[in-house]
Design a protein around this motif. Structure first.
Motif, PDB file in Angstrom:
ATOM      1  N   ASP A  23     -40.200 -14.425   6.941  1.00 42.62           N
ATOM      2  CA  ASP A  23     -39.897 -15.732   6.380  1.00 42.62           C
ATOM      3  C   ASP A  23     -40.392 -15.842   4.949  1.00 42.62           C
ATOM      4  OD1 ASP A  23     -38.729 -16.497   8.725  1.00 42.62           O
ATOM      5  OD2 ASP A  23     -40.535 -17.469   9.513  1.00 42.62           O
ATOM      6  N   LYS A  24     -41.587 -15.278   4.695  1.00 44.16           N
ATOM      7  CA  LYS A  24     -42.165 -15.350   3.354  1.00 44.16           C
ATOM      8  C   LYS A  24     -41.358 -14.539   2.353  1.00 44.16           C
ATOM      9  CE  LYS A  24     -46.160 -13.844   0.679  1.00 44.16           C
ATOM     10  NZ  LYS A  24     -47.456 -13.147   0.715  1.00 44.16           N
ATOM     11  N   CYS A  25     -41.035 -13.290   2.722  1.00 47.57           N
ATOM     12  CA  CYS A  25     -40.415 -12.399   1.749  1.00 47.57           C
ATOM     13  C   CYS A  25     -38.970 -12.788   1.456  1.00 47.57           C
ATOM     14  CB  CYS A  25     -40.507 -10.942   2.216  1.00 47.57           C
ATOM     15  SG  CYS A  25     -39.422 -10.509   3.574  1.00 47.57           S
ATOM     16  N   ASP A  29     -38.022 -19.225  -2.772  1.00 51.99           N
ATOM     17  CA  ASP A  29     -39.053 -19.783  -3.644  1.00 51.99           C
ATOM     18  C   ASP A  29     -40.132 -18.776  -4.023  1.00 51.99           C
ATOM     19  OD1 ASP A  29     -37.844 -22.282  -3.600  1.00 51.99           O
ATOM     20  OD2 ASP A  29     -38.883 -22.855  -1.751  1.00 51.99           O
ATOM     21  N   VAL A  30     -40.149 -17.643  -3.356  1.00 53.45           N
ATOM     22  CA  VAL A  30     -41.191 -16.649  -3.602  1.00 53.45           C
ATOM     23  C   VAL A  30     -40.775 -15.703  -4.724  1.00 53.45           C
ATOM     24  CG1 VAL A  30     -42.487 -14.723  -2.611  1.00 53.45           C
ATOM     25  CG2 VAL A  30     -42.008 -16.749  -1.231  1.00 53.45           C
ATOM     26  N   LYS A 349     -35.434 -14.542  -8.866  1.00 57.17           N
ATOM     27  CA  LYS A 349     -36.898 -14.517  -8.754  1.00 57.17           C
ATOM     28  C   LYS A 349     -37.429 -13.138  -8.362  1.00 57.17           C
ATOM     29  CE  LYS A 349     -37.594 -19.451  -8.158  1.00 57.17           C
ATOM     30  NZ  LYS A 349     -38.282 -20.519  -7.434  1.00 57.17           N
ATOM     31  N   VAL A 350     -36.798 -12.117  -8.948  1.00 56.07           N
ATOM     32  CA  VAL A 350     -37.271 -10.743  -8.824  1.00 56.07           C
ATOM     33  C   VAL A 350     -37.607 -10.245 -10.226  1.00 56.07           C
ATOM     34  CG1 VAL A 350     -36.703  -8.369  -8.179  1.00 56.07           C
ATOM     35  CG2 VAL A 350     -35.867 -10.275  -6.786  1.00 56.07           C
ATOM     36  N   ASP A 374     -43.051  -6.399   2.740  1.00 56.46           N
ATOM     37  CA  ASP A 374     -42.428  -7.716   2.652  1.00 56.46           C
ATOM     38  C   ASP A 374     -41.747  -7.932   1.302  1.00 56.46           C
ATOM     39  OD1 ASP A 374     -44.859  -7.730   1.398  1.00 56.46           O
ATOM     40  OD2 ASP A 374     -45.476  -9.705   2.123  1.00 56.46           O
ATOM     41  N   ASP A 375     -42.383  -7.462   0.221  1.00 49.55           N
ATOM     42  CA  ASP A 375     -41.770  -7.597  -1.102  1.00 49.55           C
ATOM     43  C   ASP A 375     -40.511  -6.737  -1.219  1.00 49.55           C
ATOM     44  OD1 ASP A 375     -43.588  -9.422  -2.110  1.00 49.55           O
ATOM     45  OD2 ASP A 375     -44.929  -7.887  -2.886  1.00 49.55           O
TER      46      ASP A 375
END
Length: 394
Positions: A23-25, A29-30, A349-350, A374-375
């Motif tokens: 979910d995070k990766c 928004d990340v 956002k990369v 994850d990234d």
């Protein structure tokens, strides 16, 4: 590789770790930073090897500046010197006989020490510093930051035709594009070469021969991922060059942390000890990890009509004893159209390193292939959304 399935549960834990961060990766928004070359991809391996690689240092130990006053590099721990020679001997990637080993706070410090040593021994200054495009962007900073009168950055080695002494930086496999490199400047009097072999290890590229050059740089961080220890070493033939490098390191940092050297010694010794044991070999694990990442990236690139990647020939690896593919630590990702790929990915956002920093066009970027799972998963997910550039407004 069947042996990998039994490697202390790496395969099963890899999936669960990825799922827990999914979910995070994948969140829009990340920000995913693949600009910096932080080598955290192998952390899972070391988490499984906790007890074997744990280092305990008593409070009274390692208090002196000095390690071996009879050695040219007087702050090099004797056990680290032995560990370095043993690992190179086992892997077969570099000659260590009749050479002086100079330890540094990472290969970045050693590169600056080498520039100082070679240029200070030159009868004519400033010495020109060059590298073939695309070159490692930090070379420009290292050669220019202090505005030294001893040397000056002169750009692309392929177009360099200035008279006088020069130093060519040769990174092989190359950072950023992963290709195997040789010097391109026609050797003449006053010409020197610094060979940077940070990535010449079997989990990145086939070991086809034992490198044998006057000045070779290696770094602990890119072998194992332990960038925080800040350990690198140079294999130097000429004693005068080695002495000058040590002189620079002495003035710059009065040696190198003994705690870091001790940790590196323990880990390098275990790498040598276990590298032929398939179920425990770090190089087996690293090779499979990098191979898988490249296969997934190529699948996405080839499924659309927007991006390009270099193609690498397979070769027989003397270490593995078989023909293997190349899986570089960085991806030299390009666009088929003349557009700024760095800006395009930034909109997703990369963050990547633009090709212009490496002497090339902005249609290329350097992507760190050594990030955490994850990234990397998040990067692939966002890259897959860009199938056709015609659908994206410039």
């Amino acid at each position: 590789m069947k042996g990998m399935e039994k490697m202390n549960g790496f395969e099963s834990s890899k999936k669960s770790d990825s799922d827990s961060n999914k979910d995070k990766c994948l969140s829009d928004d990340v920000i995913i930073n693949l600009d910096r070359g932080d080598p955290t991809a192998f952390q899972e391996y070391w988490m499984k090897m906790t007890d074997r690689f744990t280092v305990v240092i008593p409070g009274w130990d390692l208090m002196s500046y000095f390690s071996d006053t009879k050695n040219v590099c007087w702050f090099l721990e004797p056990e680290l010197e032995k560990a370095i020679k043993a690992l190179h001997g086992t892997i077969g990637n570099a000659a260590t006989e009749e050479r002086y080993i100079v330890v540094g706070t990472g290969s970045s410090q050693l590169c600056q020490a080498a520039l100082f040593a070679l240029s200070s021994l030159s009868e004519v200054t400033p010495v020109s510093i060059v590298g073939a495009v695309p070159y490692y962007s930090t070379y420009v900073e290292e050669a220019s930051y202090l505005e030294s009168k001893l040397y000056k950055w002169e750009g692309d080695a392929r177009t360099f035709d200035k008279k006088g002494p020069y130093i060519e930086m040769v990174t092989s496999p190359n950072n950023p594009d992963g290709t195997m490199r040789e010097p391109v400047v026609h050797r003449r009097e006053g010409g020197k070469v610094i060979h940077d072999f940070a990535y010449y290890w079997p989990h990145y590229t086939p070991i086809t021969r034992r490198q044998d050059h006057d000045l070779m740089l290696f770094t602990f961080s890119k072998i194992t991922g332990h960038a925080g220890s800040r350990i690198g070493w140079a294999l130097v033939k000429d004693i005068e060059v080695a002495k000058k490098m040590v002189q620079y390191l002495t003035v710059n940092s009065i040696g190198v942390s003994k705690e870091s050297q001790t940790r590196a010694t323990t880990i390098l010794n275990e790498l040598t000890k276990t590298c032929r044991t398939q179920s425990e070999s770090f190089f087996e694990y690293g090779y499979e990890k990098m191979k898988s990442r490249w296969e997934r990236l190529r699948e996405i690139v080839e499924s659309g009509d927007a991006f390009t990647l270099p193609n690498y020939p397979q070769a027989f690896c003397n270490f593995f004893g078989k023909t293997i593919s190349t899986s570089p630590a960085f991806a030299w990702l390009g666009l088929k159209e003349e557009r700024d790929l760095g800006s395009l990915l930034k909109e997703k956002k990369v963050l990547t390193r633009g090709g212009d920093a490496c002497g090339c066009d902005k249609k290329y970027v350097r992507v760190n292939m050594l990030s955490r799972d994850d990234d990397y998963d998040g990067f692939l997910h966002r890259l897959a959304t860009i199938k056709d550039l015609k659908c994206i407004v410039p």
